[in-house]
Design a protein around this motif. Structure first.
Motif, PDB file in Angstrom:
ATOM      1  N   THR A  37      39.007  41.379  35.433  1.00  9.24           N
ATOM      2  CA  THR A  37      38.202  41.676  36.622  1.00  9.24           C
ATOM      3  C   THR A  37      38.939  42.679  37.502  1.00  9.24           C
ATOM      4  O   THR A  37      40.098  42.483  37.852  1.00  9.24           O
ATOM      5  CB  THR A  37      37.932  40.406  37.426  1.00  9.24           C
ATOM      6  N   VAL A  44      34.358  44.922  35.384  1.00  6.49           N
ATOM      7  CA  VAL A  44      35.145  44.164  34.419  1.00  6.49           C
ATOM      8  C   VAL A  44      35.490  45.102  33.267  1.00  6.49           C
ATOM      9  O   VAL A  44      34.595  45.734  32.685  1.00  6.49           O
ATOM     10  CB  VAL A  44      34.369  42.941  33.890  1.00  6.49           C
ATOM     11  N   VAL A  78      31.626  35.773  35.965  1.00  3.76           N
ATOM     12  CA  VAL A  78      32.532  36.472  36.872  1.00  3.76           C
ATOM     13  C   VAL A  78      32.257  36.042  38.305  1.00  3.76           C
ATOM     14  O   VAL A  78      31.129  36.196  38.808  1.00  3.76           O
ATOM     15  CB  VAL A  78      32.357  38.000  36.750  1.00  3.76           C
TER      16      VAL A  78
END
Length: 464
Positions: A37, A44, A78
């Motif tokens: 990340t 990403v 994420v």
């Protein structure tokens, strides 16, 4: 360096302006990949671990912090700290397929071993959001301690361990009821957590007290405290459970803890600037370290504990996770035909002409598959095995008089390239006088074979 200081020290910054990332097109992929990340570039980076190169860059939410990959490797979740949501990436195409609103300042994320739920720590709202990965909706919100930063789930999926950075403790969530069942005091400003593969220990990095707390999961008590440099942040454990790799954000290195003795072994491993999280490949050969201060990922050879590659990624990489995406296998079709009666003789000279010959053919995409083993059975008893020839055909001769009611099954077990398939033919109860009464006369063509074919049945089972 303002953003990097925030990442390392866990202070809160608002209104941070960052460049917009553009998507990097990527075709469907297979293999083992590292997902890093990039907090500063809202993206990403996808690293192919076979080549240690970035194969895709995926735009996500604002301030992506942590990432976790589903056990089957098809989804990456994420946690976007600044936009208060979770981006769901389809890893086969490296595109975002869903965005899930969660709590305030989501930081950590972990996925249950069965892949059905994602647990997200919300640093700003002191709770954990539970996401149903089938619907990508929040199904529960669990209050925890002050400033939940990271989360790890036990291998049996029954407990989630949440590190509370500001209350210096760990909340233990029962994942069946999604309630906190224990609170374990640890060191100062705990940041990261990892659980051993056997589920007996949790290792928690205490950034403020420069040590690692080792929790006995059976009793939820700290049984050891391991000094770990100046500013321990990330932690990951090898698949065999013998080593814990701990990043030191201030010193720019990684220390290795022997989990049998809970002592640091060997010299610190120099990596990049401000290393944050660390992840280890499923085969235990490599450790990947996200270096927030040098915008790259260090690759450590675990056998030698040396850096063997440095991979440039986006701006301020903080989180890292690894997943394996298996290739899609090619569907197969198996057909089974029965040839009535053939002359046979055993070792004692006795014989007859009441046996049957089973003939199977294996194809994929309309083409015959050669060199594949076919197993012939009846009532789970193996009759014989044969390897398909250039025409995809395999044969099994069954001597002796056959029962009035019987089923024969041919099975291809599948392999890394081709899916398994099964075919079954049965004698009808109405045919008491002639085993395969619907077969054509011997004078007919095609080897006296009647096409009593049942199409491929995936994951074998006799028809009802």
């Amino acid at each position: 360096m303002l953003v990097r200081t925030w990442v390392a020290g866990l202070a809160v910054l608002a209104g941070l302006a960052v460049p917009i990332a553009m998507a990097t097109p990527a075709a469907a992929q297979t293999g083992t990949f590292t997902y890093a990340t990039n907090f500063g570039s809202d993206s990403v980076s996808v690293i192919d671990t076979a080549t240690n190169t970035v194969t895709a860059t995926v735009p996500v939410g604002d301030g992506p912090f942590d990432v976790a990959v589903t056990p089957n490797g098809t989804r990456a979740y994420v946690a976007n700290n600044n936009s208060d949501n979770v981006s769901v990436i389809d890893t086969t195409t490296n595109t975002v397929i869903a965005t899930v609103p969660v709590g305030d300042s989501p930081r950590g994320v972990a996925i249950t071993p069965d892949g059905t739920r994602a647990y997200v720590t919300n640093l700003g709202s002191d709770n954990v959001s539970v996401i149903d990965t089938t619907t990508n909706t929040v199904t529960a919100t669990v209050p925890v301690g002050n400033g939940p930063r990271s989360v790890a789930i036990t291998p049996d999926g029954t407990r989630a361990y949440v590190v509370n950075n500001l209350s210096n403790d760990v909340s233990v969530i029962d994942t069946t009821t999604n309630t906190v069942i224990a609170t374990v005091p640890v060191g100062v400003n705990p940041v990261g957590v990892a659980i051993t593969p056997n589920g007996t220990r949790a290792y928690v990095t205490d950034q403020g007290s420069a040590d690692v707390s080792v929790i006995d999961i059976a009793t939820n008590t700290v049984i050891a405290t391991v000094p770990a440099g100046t500013s321990p942040v990330g932690v990951a454990i090898t698949p065999d459970g013998t080593r814990a790799y701990v990043t030191d954000n201030a010193e720019g290195n990684v220390r290795v803890i022997d989990t049998a003795t809970n002592t640091v072994v060997g010299s610190p491993i120099p990596v990049g600037v401000s290393p944050n999280e660390v992840a280890i490949t499923p085969d235990g050969t490599r450790a990947y370290v996200a270096n927030a201060g040098s915008d790259n990922v260090s690759v450590i050879d675990i056998a030698t504990n040396t850096v063997i590659a440095t991979v440039p990624v986006g701006d301020v990489p903080v989180g890292v996770a690894i997943g394996t995406l298996a290739s899609e296998r090619i569907p197969t079709t198996l057909t089974l035909k029965v040839q009535k009666k053939w002359k046979w003789k055993n070792s004692r000279g006795a014989g007859g002409d009441d046996g049957v010959t089973l003939k199977a053919q294996l194809t994929a995409e309309g083409r015959p598959l050669a060199g594949k083993e076919i197993e012939f059975t009846t009532d789970s008893t193996v009759l014989c095995t044969d390897t398909t020839d250039s025409r995809g055909k395999a044969t099994c001769k069954v001597p002796g008089k056959q029962p009035n009611e019987i089923c024969y099954t041919a099975t291809f077990a599948g392999d890394d390239t081709y899916e398994p398939s099964t075919a079954t033919v049965c004698k009808s109860k109405d045919h008491k006088d002639d085993l395969w009464s619907e077969l054509p006369a011997p004078s007919d063509i095609h080897d006296d074979v009647h096409d009593l074919v049942q199409n491929t049945i995936a994951s074998a089972g006799l028809p009802g």
